[in-house]
Structures are given as C-alpha cells and as structure tokens.
Design an enzyme around this catalytic site. Structure first.
Site, PDB file in Angstrom:
ATOM      1  N   GLU A  65      19.575  14.970  87.898  1.00  0.00           N
ATOM      2  CA  GLU A  65      19.111  16.022  88.709  1.00  0.00           C
ATOM      3  C   GLU A  65      18.974  17.340  88.116  1.00  0.00           C
ATOM      4  OE1 GLU A  65      18.415  15.654  91.868  1.00  0.00           O
ATOM      5  OE2 GLU A  65      18.695  13.348  91.838  1.00  0.00           O
ATOM      6  N   SER A 115      47.511 -12.303 145.431  1.00  0.00           N
ATOM      7  CA  SER A 115      48.893 -12.012 145.818  1.00  0.00           C
ATOM      8  C   SER A 115      49.432 -10.685 144.978  1.00  0.00           C
ATOM      9  CB  SER A 115      49.820 -13.088 145.612  1.00  0.00           C
ATOM     10  OG  SER A 115      49.273 -14.013 146.618  1.00  0.00           O
TER      11      SER A 115
END
Length: 833
Positions: free
Chosen positions: A114, A485
């Site tokens: 790079e 219930s």
C-alpha cells in the site's frame, strides 16, 4: 599634422561603439523584466489560487485536534448480572487494538503493497502522484491510485469515496496535518483499526478473528499477506466471494514483500504455494436473542440508533445467563416432548420438489455456530433402511436405527427421502467425522417463557419462540393469547377484596346466565366446595358465579390494576379467560402475590455506561401497590393449593415453596402455567401461531407445567431455606390446607343455621351468583354472604392504603346479579383447567 583618413572613422567608430554599449542591452533587459514580471504574476496567481482552493476545501474539514479525541465506531456490548457478555450491537464489526497487537509481518505486508515510503514521507508521496498522473494520461483514465496510508486514513475517517480532484486536495491537506500531529505508529494504529476488510469486518483484528479465528498478532506470513491485499477491494478480493482473485492478490503482496527485501525468495515461493487457509468463525448464536432484541428497542428509544450501534456502550442487563440457558433448553425439550407425544406427522419440506439441489440448499439455522445439545435443521443426503446421512452446512450428520424409534417407523427409507429438511437434536457422540443426532419434529408448535425477580422486577430469562433464525416475533411480549383459567386469580382477588375467604363454600352445580351456560372442563359437577378447592381444581362454574356476584366490571378493573393493558369487554366468559393478554403482563401480575400485593415493573436494563465508564442512564425498580398485604396473602392460599393438590400438583415434586395456576383454552389452542417461588416468578405458554389445537388433553398442566418445572429447578437451586412472606405466621394454616384433600367430601359447615343438604335434580337451581354450599327444602333459603365475619351492618368506607396495610372493610353488596351483556360470538367461552 594631417589627419589620416582613418581618424574620423575611428572617432565616429568610438562614438558609435560607445552608443552601442549604452543602448544595445536595453531591449534584452526589458524582455527579461517582462519575463520575470510574468513569472511573478503567474506564481502569485498560482499561489493565490492554491491558497484559495485550500481555503475553500479546508473550511469544512475537521480540525486535526478532533482526531485526538476520535473514537472509531465500536461495538456496544451487553452483559448479564454477573458481567458476562451475552450479545452486542454494531453497524461495523470492529475490535480496537494497539500497535503492538498487529503482527510485524502484517505491518510489513501492508506497507509493501500500500505505501512503500510510509516511514519517510510527510503524508504525500509526490513521486507516486507523478507516476500515477503519467499512467492516467496514458490510459485516459484514473485507475492508478496514488494515496498513501495517511491519505487513505484521512479519506476513511473524514471524507467520501468519490474520486474527484476536490476530494484529492482535501485528502492531501488532511494527510499533511495528520503527519504533523501524530507519529507513524499512531497513524498505522488508526489505519489498522479503521480500514474495511469485507464481510462486515472493520480493522485487522476483527478481520483476523473472522477469516482465521485468531488474533492479528498471531497471523503468519500467508494470512498477513491475504489481509494486506483486501483494502484495495474488500469485495473484489474477498476470499469467500472470489477465492481465485484473493489468491492472486495475496501472491502479489508476497512478491512485493520479496522485492522490498522483507522476506526471502524461498519464503515467498513457499507462501505462494500455500492455500488460502481460511478458518471462518461462524458467529455464535445469541443465548437470548429475543431478550437482546427487546433491549435494543429500549436503548434506541432512549439513545437513538446511531449511538446504540456505534458508540461502544456498555449495557448491564438484568439477564441471568445460567437461567437463560436453562430456559432455552426447557422450552425446546418441552416442545420436543409434545411433538413425540403426537407422533410423526410427516409434514416436512423436500427441497428437490421445490427445484433446489441438495448441494445448493442453505438453511437459516446454518449461519450460526451449533454445538452438541442444539436443535437444528439438516438436509437429508442419503437414506438407507437403518441409516440416514444428512448435513448441516458443510458438517456431516448421521442417524442410526434407534434415533427415530419414537416415530413408530422401523426403516428410515419408509418415511424419509433425500432432499428432506429434517429437525434433529445433536448429541455428544460422533460416528467417525460425522455428528450423531436424534430425529425430532418441528410441526410449528411454539413456546414462550419469561421469568422475573420478585424483588427487583429484573427479567432473568426470556424465550420468545422455538427458533429465532426462523421467526423473530417475540411470543413473550408481543403475542396476545387467550389466558384460559390463568385469568381466574383476577376473579378471586376481586372476590377476596369483597370479603370472600378461602374456606367459604360455593356450589359447583349447573347454572345459566341468560343465554350463557358455563361448563366445567370435565363436564361434571362437584356440588359444595370450599373456594380453595374450587380454585385449586380450576372449576369453571364457581369462577363464573363469583364474577357474576362481584360484577364483571370490577373483575376487569382488577385486571387493569394488576397491569393488564388489554381492552376487556364486559362479558361473563371473561371470568374463564376469554381475553387475550401477553405472557409478559401475566408474569408481572402473578409476581404481585408473593410480593405481598406490590407490583414491580419488569425491567431489562440496569445501567448504561459509555466507553469511558461514565454512567449515562440507570433505571431503578418501579414499584406500585396493587392490593393490600392481607388480600395478597389470602390469594397465596389459593395459588399454593393449586401446586399442593390441584391441577398443578406435579409442581409439589420440587419440594419447595411454590404456587401458581394452570390455564387451558377451548379446543386446547393455548396452554399456560404461571407460578412462583418466594424469589422468582415464571410463566410458560405453548401453542401454535395459527391457533390450531394442540391436541386432545394438551392442558396447561401437561404441555406448559413440565417446562416451568425444568426452569424452576434451576431457579430455586441453592435457596433451600427461602420462604414466602408471612410463612411464619401462616404455618398452622398451611398445615390445615395440606390436609384439605381428605376433607373435600365433608365440606365445612355453612355459616348460616340452615342444615346442609346435598343438591339433587328435584331441587331448584341456585340463583345466579349464589355462593351457598347447599339448597334446603325451604323455597327461599338464606344465602350466606361472602363477606368478612365482621358486622356487615356497620361498614366503613375504603381508605387509601399504605404498603402492607390490610384493606378497609367494604359495604355489604346485594347478592342480586347485575345485568351482563350477551356473550360475544367473537369471544367464545373457554373450557378451562
């Protein structure tokens, strides 16, 4: 003396030559002056233009001193109660490390490919810029890059990726400023943590852990070269998407390192011959995905999405990792047990029938790591009579004859074919290199579980379904389901506030309310019962009678006081659970009873801190009084009777103080169990999203209670000495309740002087709402009131309650039934247990 002919000429010549000496340079001087002036003006224009451009393009640029405080976008981590990581949020997967955490070979590889002059330039490489310019002119394009590492860092931190002259100028300006303010080591560290390297990974550390399952400091030559080649084109050179291009790019990096003298020719040759060597780390499945998603929603409401996903927050949650793992296993094992009870249905997908090849098929489950004990989907690749070969991703799985015995099929080829997508349970065993597994079934049943700490409201565990990768819908917090219930505690709490007591007698006998006739789950009648036993055995008719007597509007108001937010219509079947409520609200409501009437709002987050450890937000527990201590403790008598000798009696096997309530809806579409110990309240729901029936007799006690018990065994571990509030005072009462089953056949005498008589078919039906234990020969027998035994003739007005105070006596209420609306067709009466 005579003048010779040459003299005048000499004089003239002298004079002319003198004039030439004076006059001839003047045109050259003028020309040189003009040139110098032109150059100066040109330089001034260029300098001014450059200064202007720098001024224009630097006005909106960040100040370099801002970079000193710069924090890259990092992951927000979630921690459980004991500081263990349970999940994270991030837009960019990044792990920030220091300079020395990058392997030297990685640093050398990056610099070679790079920016070869990184250690010497001042931010800009003019020779590289000139070379790139010549290349671009020759190719009539802008393909040749000239950016240094510092320029790339400036672009990644502050600028866009647009390839324009303006951006290049800004990039160069920022690079120079960065070089002046930071050392080379600091610049490389910023670059190494910021750069994008594909597959959602930012920075070399995150990429190293993803591609090679190791830290960046441990990379070898070939691995470092591969990562160093990715910044130029993370997608184009991706070793996953384009392995051939990635290999060529890696070898180019090796060649550059060799030409720079970083590695020898022999090292380069050996590395070029090596394969890519990937060891992709599949992300671990979140241990609490539904809980994590609820936390994300809450954080984004408070802090915004950007801060949550980029600021690197520390979020201390309420979750208990151990209990969550138990909850996950309990739900999946419970659903597997349900599936086996109902046999092999054969409803499975075959990808070949869908036009997909076995090699190309990928199931959503396979994107996450899997381990022994996990339930996962696999695709069948080969079927023999006594062996099934399958795969999960690239991993091989084998099932042998005993692994599908529960299906009732002896030979696998009688019910499985290649291409079938099967549901399996991975075991610890291996068959060569293949995983062993047992065959399971995923018919679509879902389950949900939620548990909270009674004292703080901390959500300790949350399961929102069977498989988060297939359905992110949270059935613990988002699904409104009929309660059956499990709604009855609201009815009984209302009755207790109206003066009912556990040993009051109520008649379980046929009754109608207009066009509505309730029925018991067993379609039988038990006559005179104590309220405790009517509740413990989940008798429907007594519950409806109580609701009719106290008024269904009061029951609805009570449910809302407990925190239920559902808009409940005033129909009597509501008393049997013909109302839809979320599991989260049910769990919060049930925690009121062991808390002596105090409701603690469930919370997910304890504290949020920023990256510097500064607390940004801390949520205290939110506490409200719902009912008095006396009412709550009376209700505990009912709820503990359920687990002692009622429909939830299996819970007594825990040998621990517990209470709770089952719930089952009509056609067995929903199965519930909600219960608690002194320290933890937990609720479980089982059903289909499509609301189809779970099957005959799949009650809350059968489908949900076993899951609850598995979880609670872990929740109560190490808490052998815990007791409910008020247990010391109630020990004599509890002893009497434990003997209740033996006395059911002989109910306690009524409080009136009327002699008891067994109901028979020739006797008149009780008036709606009547709670007496018997009918007498008298046509108008007195109806004992469900009021406290204090004198009802001198009622006092209810006064505001303080925490722990008993309720004020209430005025006696007429036993006459209040008018109720007809039953809505949209809300069918439930048949509950």
């Amino acid at each position: 003396m005579a003048v010779t002919p040459t003299q005048p000429a000499e004089r003239i010549g002298l004079g002319r030559s003198h004039r030439l000496a004076d006059d001839s340079p003047r045109p050259h001087l003028k020309l040189a002056g003009k040139r110098a002036l032109f150059i100066l003006v040109t330089l001034s224009i260029i300098t001014g233009s450059l200064a202007g451009l720098m001024l224009v393009y630097s006005v909106d640029l960040p100040q370099i001193h801002d970079l000193e405080r710069y924090r890259p976008s990092t992951t927000t981590d979630l921690y459980d109660q004991r500081g263990r990581v349970i999940g994270s949020f991030a837009l960019e997967r990044r792990i920030v490390v220091n300079y020395n955490d990058f392997a030297p070979v990685l640093r050398e590889a990056v610099i070679s490919i790079e920016d070869k002059t990184f250690e010497t330039h001042g931010g800009i490489n003019f020779f590289r810029i000139f070379g790139a310019l010549i290349h671009d002119l020759r190719t009539h394009g802008r393909a040749q890059g000239a950016s240094t590492l510092t320029m790339q860092l400036a672009r990644n931190l502050f600028l866009s990726a647009d390839r324009t002259a303006a951006r290049k100028i800004q990039e160069a300006y920022l690079a120079i400023q960065i070089e002046r303010a930071f050392t080379k080591e600091q610049i490389f560290t910023l670059y190494g943590n910021q750069i994008y390297l594909g597959s959602g990974m930012y920075g070399f550390e995150a990429a190293s852990e993803f591609y090679f399952s190791k830290h960046a400091k441990d990379l070898n030559l070939t691995e470092a070269a591969l990562l160093a080649g990715l910044p130029k084109g993370p997608a184009a050179y991706s070793p996953i998407l384009n392995p051939d291009k990635a290999l060529r790019r890696r070898n180019l990096v090796l060649s550059e390192m060799e030409s720079d003298g970083v590695i020898t020719h022999a090292e380069a040759e050996k590395a070029r011959e090596a394969p890519l060597g990937l060891h992709i780390a599949h992300p671990e499945a979140s241990v609490a995905p539904w809980f994590q998603e609820e936390v994300r929603r809450e954080l984004e409401k408070r802090f915004g999405s950007e801060q949550v996903h980029e600021a690197g927050l520390r979020v201390d949650t309420t979750l208990d990792l151990d209990l969550q793992q138990t909850a996950n296993r309990a739900v999946l094992d419970g659903l597997a047990a349900y599936e086996r009870r109902h046999g092999w249905s054969g409803r499975i997908q075959n990808v070949l029938h869908d036009g997909i090849s076995i090699e190309d098929y990928k199931h959503p489950d396979w994107g996450l790591a899997y381990h022994a004990g996990d339930y996962v989907h696999a695709i069948v690749t080969r079927v023999l009579p006594l062996e099934v070969d399958a795969r999960i991703g690239s991993e091989e799985v084998v099932l042998l004859g005993g692994d599908w015995t529960w299906t009732g099929q002896r030979y696998a080829d009688a019910f499985l074919t290649p291409g079938d997508v099967i549901y399996i349970h991975l075991t610890e065993q291996m068959e060569g290199s293949a995983h062993r597994a047992t065959l399971e079934q995923d018919s679509g049943t879902q389950g949900a579980l939620m548990a909270i700490d009674n004292t703080t409201g901390d959500v300790l565990a949350m399961v929102g379904g069977r498989d988060f990768s297939l359905s992110q819908f949270n059935r613990a917090t988002q699904a409104d389901r009929q309660t059956g219930s499990s709604f009855k505690p609201y009815v009984y709490t209302t009755a207790v506030e109206e003066g009912a007591r556990p040993d009051d007698i109520i008649v379980d006998a046929p009754v109608s309310f207009g066009s509505y006739t309730p029925h018991n789950y067993e379609n039988d009648f038990k006559g005179a019962l104590t309220l405790t036993n009517a509740f413990a055995e989940s008798r429907n008719i007594p519950a409806v009678k109580l609701a009719a007597r106290v008024g269904i509007h009061k029951v609805i108001d009570m449910a809302h006081r407990f925190g239920v937010t559902t808009n409940i219509p005033a129909y009597l079947p509501i008393a049997l659970g013909a109302v839809e409520i979320t599991l989260e609200e049910q769990v919060a409501s049930y925690s009121v009873f062991p808390n002596d009437g105090i409701r603690v709002k469930p919370r997910l987050i304890r504290k949020v801190s920023n990256a510097d450890g500064i607390t940004l937000w801390e949520e205290p527990s939110q506490v409200d009084e719902v009912v008095s201590q006396q009412t709550a403790r009376t209700m505990m008598t009912f709820l503990r009777a359920v687990t002692a000798h009622g429909t939830g009696a299996a819970a007594s096997q825990l040998n621990h103080p517990v209470g709770g309530k089952t719930g089952t809806t009509s056609d067995y579409t929903d199965a519930w169990f909600l219960g608690f110990s002194p320290s933890v309240t937990c609720g479980v729901w089982v059903g289909y999203d499509s609301r189809e029936s779970l099957g005959e007799k799949e009650t809350g006690a059968k489908a949900a209670l076993p899951i609850w018990m598995t979880f609670m065994k872990q929740a109560i571990a190490g808490k052998d000495n815990e007791e409910f509030l008020g247990d010391e005072e109630k020990k004599p009462v509890l002893k009497a309740q434990a003997e209740a089953p033996a006395r059911l056949a002989v109910p306690p005498p009524p409080r009136s002087n009327t002699p008891a008589a067994t109901p028979n078919a020739n006797m008149p039906k009780p008036a709606a709402g009547t709670t007496t234990a018997q009918h007498t020969a008298s046509p108008n027998p007195p109806a004992p009131s469900l009021q406290p035994r204090s004198d009802p003739a001198t009622p006092t007005q209810r006064t505001p309650k303080s925490p722990g105070s008993p309720p004020a006596p209430r005025p006696a209420e007429s036993p006459q039934i209040k008018p109720v609306q007809p039953v809505s067709p949209a809300r069918r009466p439930t048949t509950n247990q």
